[in-house]
Design a protein around this motif. Sequence first.
Motif, PDB file in Angstrom:
ATOM      1  N   LYS A 168      18.448  17.837 -48.566  1.00  0.00           N
ATOM      2  CA  LYS A 168      18.582  16.532 -48.673  1.00  0.00           C
ATOM      3  C   LYS A 168      17.790  15.710 -48.834  1.00  0.00           C
ATOM      4  CE  LYS A 168      22.710  16.382 -47.808  1.00  0.00           C
ATOM      5  NZ  LYS A 168      22.898  17.766 -47.375  1.00  0.00           N
ATOM      6  N   SER A 169      17.545  15.981 -47.027  1.00  0.00           N
ATOM      7  CA  SER A 169      16.949  14.870 -46.587  1.00  0.00           C
ATOM      8  C   SER A 169      14.728  15.167 -46.288  1.00  0.00           C
ATOM      9  CB  SER A 169      16.322  14.835 -44.364  1.00  0.00           C
ATOM     10  OG  SER A 169      18.211  14.434 -44.678  1.00  0.00           O
ATOM     11  N   THR A 170      14.586  16.776 -46.867  1.00  0.00           N
ATOM     12  CA  THR A 170      13.817  16.822 -47.013  1.00  0.00           C
ATOM     13  C   THR A 170      13.222  16.326 -48.258  1.00  0.00           C
ATOM     14  OG1 THR A 170      13.691  18.560 -46.391  1.00  0.00           O
ATOM     15  CG2 THR A 170      11.446  18.775 -46.982  1.00  0.00           C
ATOM     16  N   ALA A 228      18.444   6.689 -50.096  1.00  0.00           N
ATOM     17  CA  ALA A 228      19.529   6.148 -48.597  1.00  0.00           C
ATOM     18  C   ALA A 228      19.791   7.570 -48.495  1.00  0.00           C
ATOM     19  CB  ALA A 228      20.527   5.213 -49.277  1.00  0.00           C
ATOM     20  N   ASP A 229      19.846   8.020 -47.189  1.00  0.00           N
ATOM     21  CA  ASP A 229      19.611   9.315 -46.164  1.00  0.00           C
ATOM     22  C   ASP A 229      21.066   8.538 -45.704  1.00  0.00           C
ATOM     23  OD1 ASP A 229      20.319  11.565 -45.486  1.00  0.00           O
ATOM     24  OD2 ASP A 229      17.831  11.548 -45.035  1.00  0.00           O
ATOM     25  N   GLU A 230      22.356   9.135 -46.115  1.00  0.00           N
ATOM     26  CA  GLU A 230      23.957   9.062 -45.584  1.00  0.00           C
ATOM     27  C   GLU A 230      23.736   7.763 -44.556  1.00  0.00           C
ATOM     28  OE1 GLU A 230      24.653  12.591 -42.919  1.00  0.00           O
ATOM     29  OE2 GLU A 230      23.429  13.907 -44.541  1.00  0.00           O
ATOM     30  N   PRO A 231      23.424   6.947 -45.387  1.00  0.00           N
ATOM     31  CA  PRO A 231      23.535   5.155 -44.414  1.00  0.00           C
ATOM     32  C   PRO A 231      24.655   4.649 -44.003  1.00  0.00           C
ATOM     33  CG  PRO A 231      23.427   5.124 -47.581  1.00  0.00           C
ATOM     34  CD  PRO A 231      23.517   6.485 -47.463  1.00  0.00           C
TER      35      PRO A 231
HETATM   36 MG   LIG Z   1      20.003  15.080 -43.737  1.00  0.00          MG
END
Ligand SMILES: [Mg+2]
Lengths: 283, 244
Positions: B51-53, B152-155
Motif C-alpha cells: 500500500k505504501s509502495t 494519506a498513508d494511515e494518517p
Molecule cells: Mg504502509
Amino acid sequence: MTTTTTTAATAPVLAPVTAPAARRRRRSLAPGRRLPASRLVGPALLLAVWAAASAAGRLDPGAVPAPWTVLRTGVHLWTDGTLTTDILTSLQRAGAGFAIGLTAGVVLALVSGLSRVGEALIDGSVQLNRAIPTLGLIPLFILWLGIGETFKIAIIAIVVYIPIYLNTHAALSGIDHRFVELAEVQGLSRLAFVRQIVIPGALPGFFVGLRLGVTGSWLGLVVLEQINATSGLGYLMFQAQNYGQSDVILVGLLVYGVFGLVSDSAVRIVERRVLSWRRTLSN
Amino acid sequence: MAPHTEQLTRPAVSLRGLTRSFDGRTVLDGIDLEIPAGQFTALLGHSGSGKSTLLRAVAGLDHEVTGSGELVAPERVSVVFQDSRLLPWRRVLDNVLLGTDGKEAAAKGREALAEVGLAGRERSWPGELSGGEAQRAALARSLVREPELLLADEPFGALDALTRIRMHGLLRELWERHRPSVLLVTHDVNEAIVLADRVLVLEGGRIGLDLTIDRPHPRSYSDPLLGEYRERLLAALGVTEDHQ
Ligand SMILES: [Mg+2]
Ligand SMILES: Nc1ncnc2c1ncn2[C@@H]1O[C@H](COP(=O)(O)OP(=O)(O)OP(=O)(O)O)[C@@H](O)[C@H]1O
C-alpha cells in the motif's frame, strides 16, 4: 517539581466514614527542589576554609597565600596596568583564533555536509587532522610561522574548528530522512530545503561543537602561553613562577577561570534563545 | 479556498501496468487503476502488501525503486503521513506554510488552521500539541496547497480510537468542502467503509477487489447495510468473521 499539598487534613470531614483514606501522592524519586544559589554553596565553603586556615597560620604563605593577599595582588596588578595589558593580549589571541576556527568549522561543515564533492574533499582530511593531537603541531608551526602571534592564533583556530566541524557536519548529514521526504512533497527548492530544514535541524549539533570549541580555545591559550610565553596572562604566571610569587599565579588562574565561565555562559544564553523550541520538549 | 471544479471526465490518477520491486521481489505487479477527479478512495491491504509502495509511487517519492509502468497524477499533490511530520523548530503556522509563499499565504494558513479547529494555536510549537492536534495541523498543511489529489498513508494510525472518530468526521467534511481526489491508505476496514466512496483491496501486487460504497454520508459505524460491505472486504482480505 511541585510541592505536595494533599487535602488529607480536610477530606475526612466531608467524606463518609467508610470512605477510603485520602489518597496520598506518591513519594517523588527526583532529588527535589534546588537550594537557593546552590551552586555557590560549595565554593563559598571552600573559600571560608581557606581563609580560616590562612588566618590560623596553618598554611605556608609561600605555597598557598591567604585569599586577601591574592586579592591585594590582583588589585595591585590591575591598578599598575600590568594585568590589563596581559588580559587584553590573551583575549586578542583567543578571540582571533576562535573567530577563525568558528568560521572555518562552519564553512567546511556546510560545504562537506551539503555536497558530495565537498564531502569527498574535506571530510577525510579533517578526520586525519583530528587524529593528530593539535598541541603536537606546535613545534612545526613555530618553524613555519615563527614564535610570534600568528602561530598561536593558528593553533587555537585548529583546536576550535575541529569540534565545530565534526558536530555540525554530523548534524547536517544526519538530517531525518522523513523531513527530506516532507520537503519533496511540499515542493521546496534545494535552497529552501537547506535554509528551512537542514540548517535549523543542524543547529543543536552546531551548539554542541561551539561549546567544545570555546573550551578548546581557552585550553589552547593556556598551553601556548605557558610553554611559549613572551607576553600575556600565561607569561605573567610564568614569570611569577620564576620569582616564587604564588599569589600572582593564583590571580592568573582566577582570570582564566572567569574567562571560561563567562564565555560558556554566553554560549548557553545564545543557545537557549536560538533553540527556544527545544524547551517545550524537555519539560 | 475555492471549491474544486475539476471535470469528472478526466481521471485525477491513472496507472497503467505499474510495477515496483525491491531486490527482485515484486511488490506491485502491473497495477491498472483510475481514480476520477474528486473521488474519495480508500486502499486496504495486509501489512506488507504494498500500500505504501503504491502511495509513494503516486506521490513521486520512490526515486530509487525499480519499476515500470505509466503513471499520471495531478500537479498539486499533498501527502499526509502517519506521523504529523511537523518541523519542531517552526511554529505551527510556519509549519502549515512550509513550501508556500506570497502575501495571501499567511491568511490562507490561518484559515486552514481554523478549519481544522486550531485557530489560536498559530504560534504554538509543534512539541506543545497533542497527537491529534499535530495531525490536524498536518492536515491543514496539506490543505493550504489546494491539492487536486490528497494522499494519506494511515494518517490516523497513531491516534486513539476516540480522536480517530473525530478525525474521520473532519476529513470527510474537509473533503466535501474542497473536493480533492483522495487516496487513503488504511489498515482499518471500518475507517475505509465509513469514509470512502470506493474501497480497493491490494492483494498479491494487484487490485484484488474494487468496491463502490453507495451509501449516503454521514455514515454511522453501526449502519447494518455497511455490514455487507464489511464482510466482503474482510473476505477479500482473507479474514472470516470468527477470526474477529
Ligand atoms: Mg504502509
Ligand atoms: N525501501 C524498501 N526496501 C526494501 N523493501 C521494501 C522497501 N519498502 C518496502 N519494501 C517491501 O515492500 C513490501 C511492501 O511494503 P509497503 O510498505 O508498501 O507495505 P504496506 O502495505 O504499506 O504495509 P503496512 O500496512 O505494514 O504499512 C514489504 O514486503 C516491504 O518489506
